[in-house]
Design an enzyme around this catalytic site. Sequence first.
Site, PDB file in Angstrom:
ATOM      1  CE  LYS A   1      -4.156   1.776   2.182  1.00 13.11           C
ATOM      2  NZ  LYS A   1      -4.726   2.106   0.899  1.00 13.11           N
TER       3      LYS A   1
ATOM      4  CB  ALA B   1       8.938   3.575  -2.216  1.00 10.42           C
TER       5      ALA B   1
ATOM      6  N   GLY C   1       6.222   0.926   6.121  1.00  6.60           N
ATOM      7  CA  GLY C   1       7.120  -0.058   5.519  1.00  6.60           C
ATOM      8  C   GLY C   1       7.266   0.123   4.014  1.00  6.60           C
ATOM      9  CB  CYS C   2       4.775   0.521   1.328  1.00  2.50           C
ATOM     10  SG  CYS C   2       3.983  -1.076   1.608  1.00  2.50           S
ATOM     11  CB  THR C   3       6.932   5.255   2.982  1.00  3.69           C
ATOM     12  OG1 THR C   3       5.541   5.460   2.707  1.00  3.69           O
ATOM     13  CG2 THR C   3       7.683   6.554   2.757  1.00  3.69           C
TER      14      THR C   3
END
Length: 129
Positions: A38, A48, A43-45
């Site tokens: 998402k 990325a 975590g995804c930030t």
Amino acid sequence: MIQVGDKAPEILGKNQNGEEIRLSSYKGRKLVLYFYPKDSTSGCTAQACNLRDNYSELRKQGYEVVGVSIDSEHSHRKFIEKNELPFPLIADTEKKLVEDFGVWAEKNYMAALTWVHSVRLSSSMKKVW
């Protein structure tokens, strides 16, 4: 479901601007196709931004980066802008690519890093977890 060694699909999906992403566009280069749950989660930030921070080194080694999540094009545009991401994100809202690659489960979406070696159009898949 795509298995290690299978040919990757030619049409990967549409990016944050609604433009089609094709595997043949990366002919002669290597592609890091990474899946994440998402936009704008911690975590995804971090994932990325790590790819963003190492993007120039990846490019020097002949790699391109494309992210994939089930978020919308609009969400991806905001995520890219906020984090200054230099690579496109595929909006897989119909869950085709995440299901094809076996990284989607309704209540347990797994983040995965998949390397697509696209030196030839008949490229095969390799997974790196």
